[in-house]
Design a protein around this motif. Structure first.
Motif, PDB file in Angstrom:
ATOM      1  N   GLU A 200      48.279  -4.039 -40.041  1.00 24.90           N
ATOM      2  CA  GLU A 200      46.845  -3.790 -39.862  1.00 24.90           C
ATOM      3  C   GLU A 200      46.418  -4.309 -38.210  1.00 24.90           C
ATOM      4  O   GLU A 200      45.384  -3.498 -37.440  1.00 24.90           O
TER       5      GLU A 200
ATOM      6  N   VAL B 210      38.969  -1.772 -41.597  1.00 24.83           N
ATOM      7  CA  VAL B 210      40.605  -1.676 -41.081  1.00 24.83           C
ATOM      8  C   VAL B 210      40.716  -0.284 -40.321  1.00 24.83           C
ATOM      9  O   VAL B 210      40.694   0.590 -41.060  1.00 24.83           O
TER      10      VAL B 210
ATOM     11  N   VAL C  85      49.289   1.300 -43.487  1.00 25.71           N
ATOM     12  CA  VAL C  85      47.816   0.690 -43.546  1.00 25.71           C
ATOM     13  C   VAL C  85      46.931   1.983 -44.118  1.00 25.71           C
ATOM     14  O   VAL C  85      45.920   1.206 -44.756  1.00 25.71           O
TER      15      VAL C  85
END
Length: 690
Positions: free
Chosen positions: A276, A466, A626
């Protein structure tokens, strides 16, 4: 003593300062001088008390994660805490910023904890697939009680300084001058005199524990674990603190920690932790980011309203544009309703709700967007409509404003080409509901300026997203791979599986729900509309839609939903429809097992990820992980599709894809060159664009 640990004497109070930026992690080069300093101070008559404090923006925010899974150089944290507990003079942890993981365990080794009012304290190791390995599961229950400790450790959620003092974790909270107040507190304790009882010897709170209530709470938490090992191990370790002598519970904690740290789940979660942080990085060290002080959103529907809330939640003023006053009122009313729900649930105060609502300005005039630094278009998913919107933006947006499209599939290069400033254009693909979902795909068009990418990546962190930078292709990373995962769904049904069997196989794998239940939740009409726009068909799903069965919102889809319930019930008419369509197509039905379902859905998912790497749409395999963990619910304990694929073994996946290619002849099963290279090297590094 060293560059990372220093000692000063403040009129009889020894101040030990840890300085290991950026977060004062307990690396070996901190632990060794810290241990030596405490050992010397223990027997130093000039020190009547000891205060441990940290330089910079935070107290110790945890262990050095890069050391996990490797031989630990001595002294380790447990030895430092054990040493602290042999010191007869008062020891005080002065906490600011965050005391997390090993940082809080270090503080638990002290007799007292004085916290800044803004501090956060917690044991978040469970989020890395671990449990606290420095005595946290055994000491924390002795201060806050077993039930409170269980909730903190299994959730991994930090608590505020105010909560900490109420629970018994902190002994004092100060509004300012933390170090001076901690020194004063330590001196006062020294003047008062001992004996000073270490946390390990405080059993009163444990004696109060209702073990039946503890087990009931632990059982409830176990149900939410969804196959993750760490939450269960955390609960076991806290229970040991209640039922075993201290040293036995401490030894049991260590065994559980060692088992977890060497397991695939913790490796997967640690992989995601670093992935991340890597995903949103934009090449170029000295990129000058643009200032973003006001954001414009075009469209106040489900996506536009959610995106607007995401920016308001990050304290950014928002101008929300709609085509009519009625649509604007409807959108703003939905936003207010969503905030009201948060207030009713206790996740937002009424004051915070009013502050956020005060950040919104509604408009039906494009001219009101002229002062915005970033404008995000969230209108209907149609290229003609979007190009028309960007043409208007090109005329009114100020120089240097960033223009973003929230498209899920469309060509961002074509959208950018409809303006005179393609370097200012990029994609910002939010996931619904945009005010909740963490993932943001930042789509890099051919002419997007690097500083624009860097600005938006930085902004994403500011609003709690994110971010993953991806390239342009149909569906980008997430939706392109989603299509690959779903390509076999109807074939599986036609060949003999049922929707519930497919869903169960995926849920047992670790997904929150299967594809058919997810389709009912999202609405089958969405996929139907997209297929018609692209000239595609899905024989069973299209028939359901033609019958008006769109999922939960109509009470029927792949499943039935009785009386407004969200609980899916098997629909015998759907299963009869599947059999009838199979007969029409001359497809013989057979038993389809869970392993086959996984291979025919998830191996193509991985294969498409390999193609995305091959084409340079994603920079790293970990970026794909991710995307899928944060946007689509891929099981966190498996680390994302590409990490999981490496555990499965490239050769096996290639062999099974080739098998299904021979069986079906469908190109979805043709192994990508990048995947074949992984099969040879057993690693993703270097398997991408060539």
């Amino acid at each position: 003593m060293s560059s990372s640990v220093s000692v000063a004497n403040e009129n009889g109070v020894a101040v030990v300062t840890i300085d290991n930026p950026p977060v004062n992690a307990l690396s070996f080069h901190v632990r060794k001088p810290l241990y030596d300093a405490l050992a010397a101070l223990r027997d130093d008559p000039a020190a009547r008390a000891i205060v441990i404090v940290c330089a910079g923006r935070t107290f110790v925010a945890g262990a050095d994660i890069t050391e996990f899974g490797k031989p630990i150089e001595q002294p380790e944290l447990r030895a430092i805490v054990a040493l602290l507990e042999t010191i007869a003079k008062p020891t005080v942890a002065a906490i600011h910023g965050t005391a997390l993981g090993g940082g809080l365990e270090l503080a638990l080794g002290c007799h007292f904890r004085v916290a800044d009012a803004g501090a956060k304290l917690g044991l978040p190791e469970v989020k890395l697939g671990l449990l606290p390995g420095g005595g946290g599961t055994v000491r924390l229950p002795r201060l806050v009680g077993a039930l409170k400790a269980l909730g903190m450790i299994v959730s991994g959620t930090p608590i505020s300084a105010g909560e900490a003092i109420a629970a018994g974790l902190a002994d004092a909270v100060v509004d300012s001058n933390l170090l001076a107040e901690a020194i004063r507190f330590a001196r006062e304790m020294a003047d008062r005199g001992g004996p000073f009882v270490p946390v390990r010897d405080r059993d009163d709170r444990l004696a109060e524990t209702d073990l039946a209530a503890f087990d009931a709470q632990a059982a409830g938490l176990a149900k939410k674990a969804r196959g993750l090992e760490a939450p269960l191990a955390c609960a076991e370790a806290v229970r040991n603190a209640i039922t075993l002598p201290f040293d036995e519970a401490l030894a049991a904690e260590r065994l559980l920690f060692q088992k977890l740290v060497s397991g695939d789940q913790s490796r997967a979660q640690r992989h995601l932790f670093f992935a991340e942080r890597e995903a949103a990085k934009v090449p170029g060290k000295d990129l000058q980011k643009r200032r973003i002080e006001r954001v414009g959103i075009i469209g106040a529907g489900t996506m536009g309203g959610g995106i607007a809330m995401a920016f308001a939640n990050g304290s950014l003023p928002v101008t929300l544009l709609e085509t009519s006053e009625e649509a604007l009122r409807r959108g703003l009313a939905t936003i207010e309703k969503n905030y009201a729900v948060s207030v009713s649930r206790g996740s937002l105060t009424e004051e915070a709700k009013q502050q956020r609502l005060g950040l919104f300005k509604g408009s039906t005039d494009y001219a009101d967007l002229a002062g915005c630094d970033l404008i995000v278009e969230a209108v209907f998913e149609d290229m003609t409509v979007k190009k028309e919107v960007f043409g208007k933006l090109d005329a009114i947006a100020k120089p240097g404003a960033i223009l973003a499209t929230n498209t899920s599939y469309l060509d961002v290069n074509e959208i950018a080409a409809s303006t005179s400033r393609p370097e200012d254009v990029l994609g910002m693909h939010f996931f619904s509901p945009a005010n909740v979902m963490k993932l943001l795909e930042i789509v890099r068009a051919e002419r997007t300026a690097p500083e624009v990418l860097a600005t938006v990546a930085d902004l994403a962190r500011r609003i709690g997203k994110v971010a993953v930078v991806v390239g342009v292709c149909h569906g980008f990373v997430g939706n392109r791979m989603l299509a690959a995962r779903g390509s076999e769904n109807e074939f599986l049904l036609l060949e003999g599986a049922t929707p519930s069997q497919v869903d169960k196989a995926l849920v047992d794998f670790g997904w929150p729900m299967g594809p058919f239940q997810m389709g009912d939740l999202a609405g089958l009409d969405i996929g139907w509309r997209n297929r018609k726009a692209r000239g595609q068909t899905a024989v069973i799903a299209d028939t359901l839609c033609e019958q008006g069965h769109f999922g939960q919102k109509t009470g029927r889809g792949w499943y039935r939903y009785e009386s407004g319930s969200r609980e899916p019930v098997t629909d015998s008419e759907v299963e009869a429809l599947i059999r009838a369509k199979a007969a029409e197509l001359g497809i013989g039905q057979r038993e389809v097992g869970a392993d086959e379902i996984i291979e025919r859905t998830l191996y193509p998912l991985v294969n498409e990820g390999a193609k995305i790497l091959e084409e340079g749409i994603a920079a790293r395999a970990s970026d794909i992980d991710v995307v899928w963990v944060n946007g689509y619910g891929f099981p966190i304990g498996k680390g994302g599709p590409m990490f999981w694929a490496a555990l499965e073994g490239g050769p096996r996946i290639v062999e099974r894809l080739e098998h299904w290619h021979r069986q079906t002849g469908r190109p979805i099963f043709e192994p990508a060159p990048a995947l074949r290279r992984v099969a040879e090297t057993r690693a993703w590094e270097g398997a991408g664009a060539r």
